[in-house]
Structures are given as structure tokens and as C-alpha cells.
Design an enzyme around this catalytic site. Structure first.
Site, PDB file in Angstrom:
ATOM      1  N   HIS A  62       4.253   8.831  -2.831  1.00  0.00           N
ATOM      2  CA  HIS A  62       4.464   7.760  -3.812  1.00  0.00           C
ATOM      3  C   HIS A  62       3.143   7.259  -4.387  1.00  0.00           C
ATOM      4  O   HIS A  62       2.521   6.342  -3.860  1.00  0.00           O
ATOM      5  CB  HIS A  62       5.215   6.619  -3.126  1.00  0.00           C
ATOM      6  N   ARG A  66      -1.035   7.311 -13.534  1.00  0.00           N
ATOM      7  CA  ARG A  66      -1.206   6.737 -14.895  1.00  0.00           C
ATOM      8  C   ARG A  66      -1.604   7.771 -15.944  1.00  0.00           C
ATOM      9  O   ARG A  66      -2.139   7.400 -17.000  1.00  0.00           O
ATOM     10  CB  ARG A  66      -2.263   5.620 -14.874  1.00  0.00           C
ATOM     11  N   ASN A 280       5.734  -4.799  -6.283  1.00  0.00           N
ATOM     12  CA  ASN A 280       7.183  -4.703  -6.421  1.00  0.00           C
ATOM     13  C   ASN A 280       7.712  -3.557  -5.566  1.00  0.00           C
ATOM     14  O   ASN A 280       7.374  -2.408  -5.830  1.00  0.00           O
ATOM     15  CB  ASN A 280       7.547  -4.472  -7.890  1.00  0.00           C
ATOM     16  N   ASP A 307       2.481   3.793  -2.450  1.00  0.00           N
ATOM     17  CA  ASP A 307       2.817   3.181  -3.744  1.00  0.00           C
ATOM     18  C   ASP A 307       1.534   2.746  -4.455  1.00  0.00           C
ATOM     19  O   ASP A 307       1.446   1.649  -5.014  1.00  0.00           O
ATOM     20  CB  ASP A 307       3.775   2.000  -3.579  1.00  0.00           C
TER      21      ASP A 307
END
Length: 427
Positions: A62, A66, A280, A307
Site C-alpha cells: 500500500h 503520485r 484516512n 499507506d
């Protein structure tokens, strides 16, 4: 290249090998493992691993690179270099780029760039829907042919259940997993931190546990109906752990991951309006964190992922209400896992190797994540006793956004070997 790794504690989860010994690598493959190897030929490089853990190369399921379109935050090369420094030999890139990775040619763009320029393996995931708008399925089968290991709408959930079920059926047919970001978009309502006493104290809008739990339950039910392999990303609530446990008891093909920030911090650690604590799902309560830790300990939770979500300094200097979600994690994951879980006795070193290498490999049906004769020579060497202070100025990632800057930790990557090449070695 011929490399010998001398005198380390070799941890191989695939057969539970746990010995003090040597590892001999030649032409990108592990050729020999033993307690005291005597090689016929002089190696090109000798790595002294005495006192260190020698694990299969770490795999992060994960990561946000970008690239394309948001490369001021990160790109394939800087993200891969940060991964190598963090001990990772394979990283999986999420598709919420600009444009979204929703077609074979965009998958190939990332894979070709990585093969040419990245020091480690970069596998690109494909989006579930076109432009991640949740209205029409992306070319999932075309992206599978282009080499995606999984599909994901990460960054949001597909709220159209019929559409999502169709995607799961395609994934099941081709035996690739669905990586689920569990967030009911109708319930978020501008929230930026966990909904609890801390959010009220800071005057910030909250995100309830139900935002995650409702979709986690839905997706497990869909996995049961479609037979799709479901991987729940960045689990943060006690009920997510419980639902994964129930799914496993039913022998459903469901796995889950937890990120270091969620097993290390709680909402109580947010002392002010500081967007470096905005991620998040958000940091939850101590009760949730303890459930995540217990889930890892009991092997209910299969995987530790980062993440990794880099942003610019300017973006993260905004209020939590307006700043983007996410923190970086590639260069802190090993230290936080060692400090918070291994040195505290929650996980054994073997469990750490399972959750950061072997299990992630199994999720994507990879032949990596193991230290066996004949296996690809992806190896991570960790000094468990090295103490240091996390310093974002030493990060190879473009992103410096983390709440862990200045934190004292114990456990450090000293070398990373990918396909028999030393791609990182601590000075």
C-alpha cells in the site's frame, strides 16, 4: 554478482527457519543457506550481519507514488529509493494518480519507468472504475494483461454496489485480489479526525468508526457471494478486526492490513490542529488501537503496510480541516514495528517477517517473500538494537509529512538486497 551475508539470524517464514548462519547469493538467486558456509569462489561483497535479522525482502502492499501527475509530492524513482532505504524490495502503487491508472497504457507507463529507473520492484494496481468516479468499470481485464497484481479504488470506496460486485466477479475470475478502502462517503461529512472527545476538544469535525465498518461489512458479504479475494486496507477499528476474524472462521478469502501509525498512535496523541496527524482512516481510540495490536498478535491481521502518502510541506501546513489526508511511512515502518511490536513482545521476529514479507507475497501470489535456495535474492537486513531519532531531513522520499519526526526508535535497516543487488546499505 556474488554476495555472502555472514552470521545473521536468518528468518524464513515459509518453512519457519530460524538459525544463525550465512546466506550466499549469486546471479540474483539464493544459492546456499547454512550455519557456516565455505564458498568455492571469492564473493564480490561480504555483508557482516552479526546481531542482525536477515529477512526476506519486505513487501509493502500500500504505497502512493503520485506518478503520473502529482510528482511534486513523489515519483516512481524517489518512492522506490525511499522504499529501498526502508527495507522494501517490492512496493505496490495505488492508482489514485492524475490521471488515474485505469487503463493498460497507464499501467505500462509506471512499470516501464520502474524497470528502467527504480532500484526495487514496483507493481502498479489498477482502478476499479474509470477516473475513480464510481460510474463505469475501468478496463480491468486489459490492466490484468498489463500486469496489475490487484484492483483498488483506494482513496475512496465504490458506492455503487452493483458495479462493485461486477468488478469483484472479474477479479475472482482472474484470481486477483480486490484491495478495499472502506469508507462510506455519505457518512464522512467533512470529518478530518476520529469522532470522539478529542475531536470535540479541538473543535474539529469527526469521522465515526461506522464510516469504515459499514463498508468493511458490505465488502466481506460481496466477497462471500462472488468468491473474490478481498484485502481490507488500513484497518483502524476494533470491529474491522472482529469482522476479519469472523470471515476467517467462515473460511472466506479475506485478509487485512494495519499501518504503523494506527498501531502506534491514538487520537489522544493529537495535541493541536496539526495536519501531520491527519490520515484516512484517522487515528482512533486506545480501545481500537489495542484491538489492532491484538489482531496482529493473534494473526487475525495478516499484513503490516505503510499507506505511504506523501504531500508537500505547504499542503500539510494548512489546518486539518483543509489539508490533505496522509503521512509518509516507507522509511519509518521497520523502526516503528520493531519498537512498538517486536521489542514489546507483541510479535516475534518471525511474525514480523510474515506480516511484512511472506504474507504480503501470498496476498498477491508472488514467489517472493521467502529465503529458500533457488528463490529470488530479495533480502532485508535489520539491526534490532540500533537506536536513533527519526529525522525527516534524512528521508529519501520527497514527502516529510509525518507525526514521528523526532521520535526515538529501536530497530534499523542496515542493508536491502533486491534481485541480488545491494540497493541500500547504511553508511
Amino acid at each position: 554478482m556474488k554476495i555472502i551475508v555472514r552470521g545473521g539470524r536468518i528468518l524464513n517464514p515459509s518453512d519457519k527457519t530460524d538459525i544463525i548462519g550465512d546466506l550466499y547469493i549469486e546471479d540474483g538467486v539464493i544459492k546456499e543457506i547454512g550455519e557456516t558456509l565455505k564458498t568455492k569462489e571469492t564473493p564480490d561483497k561480504v555483508i557482516n550481519a552479526k546481531g542482525c535479522y536477515v529477512m526476506p525482502g519486505l513487501i509493502d502492499l500500500h504505497v502512493h507514488l503520485r506518478d503520473p501527475g502529482l510528482t511534486y509530492k513523489e515519483d516512481v524513482v524517489t518512492g522506490a529509493k525511499a522504499g529501498a532505504k526502508g527495507g522494501f524490495t517490492t512496493i505496490l502503487a495505488m492508482p489514485n494518480t492524475k490521471p488515474v491508472i485505469d487503463s493498460p497504457d497507464r499501467v505500462e507507463y509506471v512499470h516501464n519507468k520502474a524497470k528502467t529507473l527504480a532500484p526495487i520492484h514496483v507493481l502498479q494496481l489498477g482502478a476499479v472504475t474509470k477516473q475513480q468516479k464510481g460510474e463505469e468499470l475501468a478496463d480491468i481485464e486489459g490492466m490484468i494483461q498489463a500486469g496489475i497484481p490487484a484492483i483498488s479504488e483506494d482513496g475512496k470506496s465504490v458506492m455503487n454496489v452493483k458495479l462493485y460486485k461486477e468488478a469483484m466477479e472479474i477479479a475472482a475470475r482472474h484470481d486477483i485480489p480486490v484491495f478495499a478502502h472502506c469508507e462510506d462517503q455519505n457518512m464522512v461529512n467533512g470529518g478530518c479526525v476520529n469522532e470522539d472527545a478529542k475531536s470535540r476538544e479541538l473543535g474539529l469535525p469527526g469521522i465515526s468508526n461506522a464510516v469504515e465498518d459499514v463498508i468493511a461489512a458490505r465488502d466481506i458479504v460481496l466477497a462471500k457471494e462472488t468468491g473474490a479475494r478481498l484485502h481490507l486496507c488500513h484497518c483502524s477499528t476494533k470491529d474491522s478486526v472482529r469482522m476479519i476474524q469472523l470471515a476467517k472462521e467462515e473460511k472466506l478469502p479475506v485478509t487485512g492490513e494495519v499501518c504503523p501509525h494506527h498501531f502506534t498512535l491514538t487520537s489522544e496523541d493529537i495535541l493541536e490542529d496539526d495536519a501531520n496527524y491527519k490520515m484516512n482512516p484517522p487515528l482512533r481510540t486506545k480501545e481500537d488501537r489495542d484491538a489492532l495490536i491484538q489482531g496482529l498478535k493473534e494473526d487475525i491481521i495478516d499484513v503490516i503496510s505503510t499507506d505511504h502518502a506523501p504531500h508537500s510541506r505547504e499542503e500539510k501546513q494548512q489546518s486539518m480541516k483543509t489539508a490533505p489526508f496522509g503521512i509518509v511511512g516507507l522509511e519509518t515502518a521497520v523502526a516503528l514495528t520493531m519498537t512498538e511490536l517486536v521489542h514489546t513482545g507483541v510479535l516475534t521476529p518471525m511474525q514480523m517477517a510474515e506480516k511484512m514479507s511472506y504474507n504480503p507475497a501470498k496476498v498477491i501470489h508472488s514467489d517472493r517473500g521467502r529465503l529458500e535456495v533457488g528463490s529470488p535474492a530479495d533480502v532485508t537486513i535489520i539491526d534490532p538494537d540500533a537506536e536513533y531519532i527519526i529525522d525527516t531531513m534524512t528521508f529519501l522520499s520527497k514527502g516529510k509529512n509525518t507525526p514521528f519526526n523526532g521520535r526515538k526508535v529501536k530497530g534499523q535497516v542496515v542493508a536491502t538486497i533486491c534481485d541480488g543487488n545491494v540497493v541500500y546499505q547504511k553508511d
